[in-house]
Design an enzyme around this catalytic site. Structure first.
Site, short mmCIF file in Angstrom:
data_model
loop_
_atom_site.label_atom_id
_atom_site.label_comp_id
_atom_site.label_asym_id
_atom_site.label_seq_id
_atom_site.Cartn_x
_atom_site.Cartn_y
_atom_site.Cartn_z
CG ASP A 193 2.01 -1.32 -6.01
OD1 ASP A 193 0.78 -1.88 -6.15
OD2 ASP A 193 2.42 -0.65 -5.29
CE LYS B 52 0.40 5.86 -0.84
NZ LYS B 52 0.34 4.82 -0.72
CD GLU C 278 3.50 2.52 -6.08
OE1 GLU C 278 3.71 1.56 -5.15
OE2 GLU C 278 3.03 3.61 -5.57
CG ASP D 141 -2.21 5.62 -3.24
OD1 ASP D 141 -0.98 4.99 -4.67
OD2 ASP D 141 -1.61 4.66 -2.49
CG ASP E 258 6.28 -0.73 -6.08
OD1 ASP E 258 6.84 -2.41 -6.60
OD2 ASP E 258 5.49 -0.77 -5.60
CG HIS F 208 0.55 -7.73 0.03
ND1 HIS F 208 -0.07 -7.48 -0.89
CD2 HIS F 208 1.13 -6.48 1.09
CE1 HIS F 208 -0.31 -5.62 -1.00
NE2 HIS F 208 0.95 -5.66 -0.16
CD GLU G 154 6.42 0.65 -2.33
OE1 GLU G 154 6.14 -1.07 -2.00
OE2 GLU G 154 5.36 0.71 -2.80
CG ASP H 63 -1.84 -9.58 -1.12
OD1 ASP H 63 -3.23 -9.45 -1.35
OD2 ASP H 63 -1.10 -9.48 -2.10
CG HIS I 218 4.89 5.29 -3.00
ND1 HIS I 218 5.32 4.62 -2.18
CD2 HIS I 218 3.76 5.35 -3.49
CE1 HIS I 218 4.17 3.24 -1.95
NE2 HIS I 218 2.97 3.82 -3.30
CG MET J 276 8.47 -9.19 -4.18
SD MET J 276 6.79 -7.98 -3.56
CE MET J 276 6.38 -6.35 -5.11
CG ASP K 231 -2.06 2.67 -6.55
OD1 ASP K 231 -0.44 3.40 -6.36
OD2 ASP K 231 -2.52 1.99 -5.54
C1 GCO Z 1 0.19 0.96 -1.96
C2 GCO Z 1 1.45 0.33 -1.84
C3 GCO Z 1 1.42 -1.35 -1.80
C4 GCO Z 1 3.20 -1.91 -1.48
C5 GCO Z 1 3.00 -3.38 -1.48
C6 GCO Z 1 3.72 -3.96 -1.72
O1 GCO Z 1 1.13 2.46 -1.72
O2 GCO Z 1 -0.61 0.72 -1.02
O3 GCO Z 1 2.51 0.90 -3.25
O4 GCO Z 1 1.07 -1.20 -2.63
O5 GCO Z 1 3.19 -1.61 -2.90
O6 GCO Z 1 2.30 -3.23 -0.16
O7 GCO Z 1 4.60 -3.87 -0.25
MN MN Z 2 3.95 0.16 -4.10
MN MN Z 3 1.41 2.82 -3.59
#
Ligand code: GCO
Ligand code: MN
Ligand code: MN
Length: 388
Positions: free
Chosen positions: A288, A184, A218, A256, A246, A55, A182, A58, A221, A89, A258
């Site tokens: 991700d 979610k 993702e 969430d 992702d 990002h 993307e 980041d 998601h 990306m 991850d």
């Molecule tokens: C989340 C998202 C993010 C995006 C990222 C890229 O659940 O926080 O998956 O991680 O993928 O912001 O745009």
């Molecule tokens: Mn993501």
């Molecule tokens: Mn995510």
């Protein structure tokens, strides 16, 4: 011992925010120290990743001075050239700063919407500067807690206007850039607009430049929404829209998480890897996800290596599945063509319709045929567990 080391063919990438995740959650503060973008690139080089994504913030903190930004970019560029990592990306942080508390492109405040466009154009410039060819849009704050606050139709229209504007910006700059949207369903908002990959695909078809825009599905998601991830990925791929992916993991019905790729639903991960390998998906395989909060940076490396290793193991299992004579014989049997039915398929004609309407079908006989899916699924389990 088989070698499950990553190779550049798979294009395994990580976000700076993934290996840089410091373990903070809504109930507790960070458990790992801050690392600079350059340090994270060296870490990724050490574990054998192919690329790194970011990002805008980041890489460059939102309040950095131009001199600070230049110094960070210089160190980052050196780390990329030392390690050979690439930046396939980039994306915009349109969620952390309080200005985005009610969304970015869908905010009710025109100043916020204008600032979001400005921030995204600058972030696109930054991504392109480092070679990014895919630009991800994740609308984390594009949603509501109370639907009395916004028009759901207006939100889609605002999103469309923003995407159309930014596509024109990329074309105007002659950027070699494609957008990947993307979806979610929720978190951090109570509900997020365009909540699934399917919604995104429908939305893309309404844009001025649909050819420039695809999806970035993702795992977590779609699992949060209780959806079969691989099915959505397959639909996106079939539509020519699988621009990025992702990879992570997630228990349905929870916050969430991850999680490390394949660590929760190994069977779903297997079908996903098998799909990507079977269709020879050529984009990045982006993880991700982040290490458990319990880990130090050794654990972060374990996490990153684990994501790639699990992918490579499942890739081997997919090849084994495809080569297994019993699996293949069941698949051939259940997919066998029936020449008597062939004339009824394909393009419509009135004659075909009339012939089909006159055709008798022995429903009872057809229904009585066993399909051997139990055996097929157990063979899959045997392959996955290494017992076959
Ligand atoms: C989340 C998202 C993010 C995006 C990222 C890229 O659940 O926080 O998956 O991680 O993928 O912001 O745009
Ligand atoms: Mn993501
Ligand atoms: Mn995510």
């Amino acid at each position: 011992m088989p070698d499950y080391s990553p190779t550049p063919v798979q294009k395994f990438t990580f976000g700076l925010w993934t290996v840089g995740n410091r373990g903070a959650d809504p109930f507790g503060s960070a458990t790992r120290e801050h690392k600079t973008p350059a340090e994270l690139v060296y870490l990724l080089g050490e574990v054998g990743a192919y690329g790194v994504n970011f990002h805008d913030n980041d890489l460059i903190p939102i309040d950095a001075t131009p001199a600070e930004a230049e110094a960070i970019k210089k160190d980052f560029r050196k780390a990329l050239s030392d390690t050979g990592l690439v930046v396939p990306m980039a994306t915009t942080n349109l969620f952390s700063d309080p200005i985005f508390k009610d969304g970015a492109f869908t905010s009710n405040d025109p100043k916020v919407r204008a600032y979001a466009l400005q921030k995204t154009m600058k972030a696109m410039d930054l991504g392109v500067e480092f070679g990014a060819k895919i630009y991800v849009f994740w609308g984390g704050r594009e949603g509501t807690e109370t639907d009395s606050s916004k028009s759901a139709v207006g939100a889609i229209q605002r999103s469309r206007e923003a995407m159309n504007f930014l596509c024109e910006y990329a074309l105007d700059q002659k950027y070699d850039l494609k957008f990947a949207l993307e979806a979610k369903p929720n978190e951090p908002r109570g509900d997020i607009y365009n909540p699934t990959t399917g919604h995104m695909l429908a939305f893309i078809a309404t844009l001025d430049h649909p050819e420039m825009v695809g999806v970035n599905p993702e795992v977590a998601h779609e699992h949060m929404a209780g959806i079969n991830f691989m099915h959505g990925v397959a639909q996106a791929w079939e539509a020519g829209k699988l621009f990025h992916i992702d990879l992570n993991d997630q228990y349905p019905g929870r916050y969430d998480q991850d999680l490390r790729f394949g660590s929760r639903d190994v069977k779903a991960a297997f079908y996903l890897v098998k799909f990507l390998e079977d269709v020879e998906y050529e984009g990045s395989r982006h993880f991700d996800a982040h290490a458990y909060r319990t880990e130090d940076f050794c654990g972060v490396k374990d996490f990153a290596r684990g994501c790639m290793r699990t992918y490579m193991i499942l890739r081997e299992k997919a090849a084994q599945f495809n080569a297994d004579p019993e699996v293949q014989s069941i698949l051939a049997e259940i997919n066998a063509a029936d020449p008597a039915m062939t004339p009824f398929f394909g393009k419509y004609s009135p004659e075909k319709a009339a012939a089909l309407k006159a055709q008798p079908f022995d429903r009872a006989a057809i229904s009585q045929r066993g399909l051997k899916y139990e055996r097929l699924d157990q063979l899959t389990i045997d392959i996955l567990t290494g017992t076959r």
